[in-house]
Design a protein around this motif. Structure first.
Motif, PDB file in Angstrom:
ATOM      1  N   PRO A   1       0.680  -0.922  -0.076  1.00  0.00           N
ATOM      2  CA  PRO A   1      -0.286  -0.515  -0.495  1.00  0.00           C
ATOM      3  C   PRO A   1       0.601   1.179  -0.080  1.00  0.00           C
ATOM      4  N   THR A   2       0.010   2.326  -0.992  1.00  0.00           N
ATOM      5  CA  THR A   2       0.551   3.626  -1.062  1.00  0.00           C
ATOM      6  C   THR A   2       0.712   4.671   0.476  1.00  0.00           C
ATOM      7  N   LEU A   3      -0.039   4.138   1.254  1.00  0.00           N
ATOM      8  CA  LEU A   3      -0.291   5.617   2.138  1.00  0.00           C
ATOM      9  C   LEU A   3      -1.202   4.112   3.777  1.00  0.00           C
ATOM     10  N   TYR A   4      -0.781   4.522   4.618  1.00  0.00           N
ATOM     11  CA  TYR A   4      -1.815   4.081   6.025  1.00  0.00           C
ATOM     12  C   TYR A   4      -2.172   5.145   6.521  1.00  0.00           C
ATOM     13  N   VAL A   5      -3.077   4.900   6.772  1.00  0.00           N
ATOM     14  CA  VAL A   5      -4.210   6.001   8.201  1.00  0.00           C
ATOM     15  C   VAL A   5      -4.427   4.413   8.691  1.00  0.00           C
ATOM     16  N   VAL A   6      -4.572   5.374  10.208  1.00  0.00           N
ATOM     17  CA  VAL A   6      -5.248   4.654  11.557  1.00  0.00           C
ATOM     18  C   VAL A   6      -6.129   5.564  12.160  1.00  0.00           C
ATOM     19  N   ASP A   7      -7.088   5.500  12.193  1.00  0.00           N
ATOM     20  CA  ASP A   7      -8.630   5.907  12.891  1.00  0.00           C
ATOM     21  C   ASP A   7      -7.982   5.339  14.439  1.00  0.00           C
ATOM     22  N   ALA A   8      -7.567   5.585  15.440  1.00  0.00           N
ATOM     23  CA  ALA A   8      -7.784   5.652  16.248  1.00  0.00           C
ATOM     24  C   ALA A   8      -7.948   6.944  17.569  1.00  0.00           C
ATOM     25  N   ILE A   9      -9.429   6.638  16.962  1.00  0.00           N
ATOM     26  CA  ILE A   9      -9.924   8.008  18.025  1.00  0.00           C
ATOM     27  C   ILE A   9     -10.307   7.850  18.551  1.00  0.00           C
ATOM     28  N   ASP A  10     -11.385   6.235  18.583  1.00  0.00           N
ATOM     29  CA  ASP A  10     -11.932   5.186  19.265  1.00  0.00           C
ATOM     30  C   ASP A  10     -11.252   4.002  19.023  1.00  0.00           C
ATOM     31  N   GLY A  11     -10.713   2.970  19.555  1.00  0.00           N
ATOM     32  CA  GLY A  11      -9.985   2.365  20.384  1.00  0.00           C
ATOM     33  C   GLY A  11     -10.910   0.939  20.736  1.00  0.00           C
ATOM     34  N   MET A  12     -10.031  -0.365  20.193  1.00  0.00           N
ATOM     35  CA  MET A  12     -10.418  -0.950  21.169  1.00  0.00           C
ATOM     36  C   MET A  12      -9.486  -1.398  21.847  1.00  0.00           C
ATOM     37  N   GLU A  13      -9.765  -2.344  23.703  1.00  0.00           N
ATOM     38  CA  GLU A  13      -9.180  -2.766  24.604  1.00  0.00           C
ATOM     39  C   GLU A  13      -9.841  -3.781  25.165  1.00  0.00           C
ATOM     40  N   GLY A  14      -8.675  -4.425  25.691  1.00  0.00           N
ATOM     41  CA  GLY A  14      -9.431  -5.639  26.048  1.00  0.00           C
ATOM     42  C   GLY A  14      -9.089  -7.195  25.291  1.00  0.00           C
ATOM     43  N   ASN A  15     -10.205  -7.936  24.606  1.00  0.00           N
ATOM     44  CA  ASN A  15      -9.890  -8.829  23.899  1.00  0.00           C
ATOM     45  C   ASN A  15     -10.854  -8.573  22.607  1.00  0.00           C
ATOM     46  N   GLY A  16      -9.750  -7.526  22.140  1.00  0.00           N
ATOM     47  CA  GLY A  16      -9.552  -7.149  21.019  1.00  0.00           C
ATOM     48  C   GLY A  16      -9.869  -8.790  19.816  1.00  0.00           C
ATOM     49  N   PRO A  17      -9.755  -8.564  18.032  1.00  0.00           N
ATOM     50  CA  PRO A  17     -10.574  -7.600  17.499  1.00  0.00           C
ATOM     51  C   PRO A  17     -12.070  -6.755  17.603  1.00  0.00           C
ATOM     52  N   THR A  18     -12.745  -8.170  17.771  1.00  0.00           N
ATOM     53  CA  THR A  18     -13.789  -8.080  17.848  1.00  0.00           C
ATOM     54  C   THR A  18     -14.751  -7.826  18.992  1.00  0.00           C
ATOM     55  N   ALA A  19     -14.720  -8.559  19.786  1.00  0.00           N
ATOM     56  CA  ALA A  19     -15.115  -8.714  21.872  1.00  0.00           C
ATOM     57  C   ALA A  19     -14.562  -8.190  22.716  1.00  0.00           C
ATOM     58  N   GLY A  20     -13.962  -6.440  22.399  1.00  0.00           N
ATOM     59  CA  GLY A  20     -13.151  -6.093  23.446  1.00  0.00           C
ATOM     60  C   GLY A  20     -13.995  -5.121  23.716  1.00  0.00           C
ATOM     61  N   GLU A  21     -13.511  -4.019  24.512  1.00  0.00           N
ATOM     62  CA  GLU A  21     -13.956  -2.804  24.941  1.00  0.00           C
ATOM     63  C   GLU A  21     -13.482  -1.559  24.423  1.00  0.00           C
TER      64      GLU A  21
END
Length: 395
Positions: free
Chosen positions: A203-223
Motif C-alpha cells: 500500500p502507498t499510504l497507511y492511515v489509522v483510525d485511533a479516535i475510538d480504539g478497542m482494548e481488552g479482548n479485541g479485535p471484535t469482543a473487546g471494549e
C-alpha cells in the motif's frame, strides 16, 4: 531511517473535526502526492464484522468519507473494500457495508466512490515471502492503481495488536482465513504472513483510525476505549510501533512488529521513529490500556533449555482461550463451520431450563487463532483469560 509517522489529535467523530485532523495527518507526510487525475484508488478498510461504527470494531465511515472527498477532489475515483470474517459473497458483504454505515459514501460521491462489488479471487506467488509464498487473494485489489490501508487501532487476542500490518489480512477471502491460521498456527509464522502480505501488496499510504480504539479482548469482543488520535505514514511498521507505544505495548508484545524488525523492515523501539504532527507522544500515551493476551508479554531472556521450559509452562497456564457465553449464542454454527482445527462440535445443552444448540470446544485441538470470535455474528464467543494471567497482563 524509517518513514515518518504523523500524529494528530481528534477528540470525536464530528465531521468538521475529522476533516481537519485527517487532512493534517496526511498532508504532514505528503500522503496523497501520488494521486493523479483519472486514477482509481483502493481504500482497504477494516470491515472485519457487521457491527455498528460506534462499537469501535471497524474503520469509521466519517473518516472514510473525508479521505474519499480528498481523493475525488484530486480527480481520481475510489473503491472501498475488504473481506470480512465470513463469506466473501455479495449478500454477506453487502450486509457488512450496510451495518458499518458505508453506503453513505456512494451517496455522497455518486459515480466517483463505490463499494467493492468484485468478489472474484486470484492466485498469487511471492517467492520472497517468509511464510506465505503462494496464496489466494481478493481480486478487487487488481482493479485499482494504488492501495490505501485504513486500519483501526485495536488489541488482538493472537497478535497482541491489530493495526496497519494486521489489517492486510483482509486481502485474504473470508472463509480462507481460518485455513491460513491452521497452516501457520505458531505466532511468529503467522506474524510473518502478515508482513508478507504488506510486502506483496505494498500500500502507498497507511492511515489509522485511533479516535475510538478497542482494548481488552479485541479485535471484535473487546471494549471501546477513547484514544483521540488519527495517524498516518507511508509504511506500516514504524506506524504500528508508534500506535503500540501509545497504548503501552512494545516489540515483544506485538508479534508483527517483532517479525518486521527481524526482517530489517521495522524499528526496534519508538525511539527510532520520526514523529511529526501537532500531537506529542508523551502527551497522548495511555498507561492503563488493557491488553488482549500475555502471549508475548511474558518472556524469559536467554536461549537455554530451562528458560525455554519456563516460557512454555507460563504460556500453557496463563494464555487466553475462546469461551462461549451460552445466553448470547444463537446456535448459528458459524464457529463450528469456520474452525480451522475442527476443535468445535455442536451439542445440545440446557440453558435456563430450555434446550439449546451450543458449541463445545476441544481444548486439545484448539490452536487459539480466535477465528470463532471473529466469525461469531452476535459476539457470543468470548476470550477467556486465566485470572492469574489476567492479573499479570494488567500490571
Amino acid at each position: 531511517m524509517f518513514d515518518p509517522v504523523s500524529v494528530e489529535k481528534c477528540s470525536s467523530y464530528e465531521q468538521l473535526e475529522i476533516n481537519k485532523a485527517l487532512d493534517n495527518a496526511i498532508d504532514a507526510i505528503g500522503g496523497l502526492d501520488f494521486v493523479k487525475e483519472g486514477m482509481t484508488i483502493g481504500i482497504k478498510a477494516n470491515l472485519v464484522a457487521a457491527m455498528n461504527p460506534d462499537k469501535a470494531v471497524t474503520t469509521h465511515p466519517a473518516l472514510l468519507k473525508r479521505l474519499c472527498e480528498r481523493i475525488v477532489e484530486l480527480g481520481a475515483s475510489v473503491i472501498v473494500g475488504d473481506s470480512p470474517g465470513g463469506l466473501f459473497t455479495p449478500a454477506f458483504v453487502r450486509n457488512v457495508y450496510k451495518t458499518c454505515g458505508l453506503y453513505e459514501l456512494e451517496e455522497a460521491f455518486p459515480g466517483k466512490v463505490r463499494l467493492n462489488t468484485n468478489f472474484e479471487i486470484k492466485d498469487a506467488e511471492f517467492p520472497e515471502a517468509v511464510s506465505i509464498k503462494t496464496f489466494i487473494y481478493t481480486a478487487w485489489l487488481d482493479d485499482v492503481d494504488f492501495i490505501i490501508n485504513f486500519s483501526k487501532l485495536k488489541t488482538h487476542a493472537m497478535m497482541g495488536m491489530s493495526c496497519a500490518v494486521k489489517n492486510m489480512f483482509g486481502t485474504i477471502p473470508g472463509t480462507t482465513k481460518p485455513e491460513y491460521h491452521m497452516r501457520f498456527p505458531e505466532e511468529n509464522a503467522f506474524a510473518n504472513l502478515m508482513v508478507d502480505l504488506n510486502e506483496y501488496f505494498k500500500p502507498t499510504l497507511y492511515v489509522v483510525d485511533a479516535i475510538d480504539g478497542m482494548e481488552g479482548n479485541g479485535p471484535t469482543a473487546g471494549e471501546k476505549r477513547h484514544i483521540g488520535l488519527v495517524l498516518a505514514s507511508k509504511k506500516p511498521y514504524a506506524l504500528d510501533m508508534v500506535c503500540a507505544d501509545i497504548i503501552g505495548l512494545g516489540i515483544n508484545d506485538v508479534q508483527t512488529m517483532k517479525a518486521a524488525y527481524e526482517r530489517g523492515l521495522g524499528p526496534k523501539s519508538v525511539d527510532e521513529v520520526e514523529v511529526v504532527g501537532s500531537a506529542l507522544l508523551q502527551d497522548v500515551k495511555i498507561s492503563d490500556y488493557k491488553k488482549a493476551t500475555i502471549h508475548q508479554s511474558i518472556t524469559f531472556e536467554g536461549g537455554n533449555a530451562f528458560n525455554a521450559i519456563k516460557a512454555s509452562v507460563v504460556k500453557f497456564l496463563f494464555s487466553t482461550k475462546p469461551l462461549v457465553k451460552p445466553s448470547e449464542c444463537i446456535g448459528c454454527k458459524k464457529c463450528y463451520e469456520t474452525c480451522p482445527a475442527h476443535a468445535i462440535t455442536m451439542v445440545t445443552k440446557k440453558v435456563k431450563g430450555k434446550e439449546a444448540l451450543l458449541p463445545e470446544i476441544d481444548r486439545s485441538k484448539c490452536i487459539k487463532c480466535f477465528c470463532c470470535q471473529e466469525f461469531c455474528p452476535k459476539g457470543a464467543m468470548k476470550v477467556h483469560e486465566n485470572p492469574i494471567g489476567k492479573m499479570i497482563n494488567r500490571k
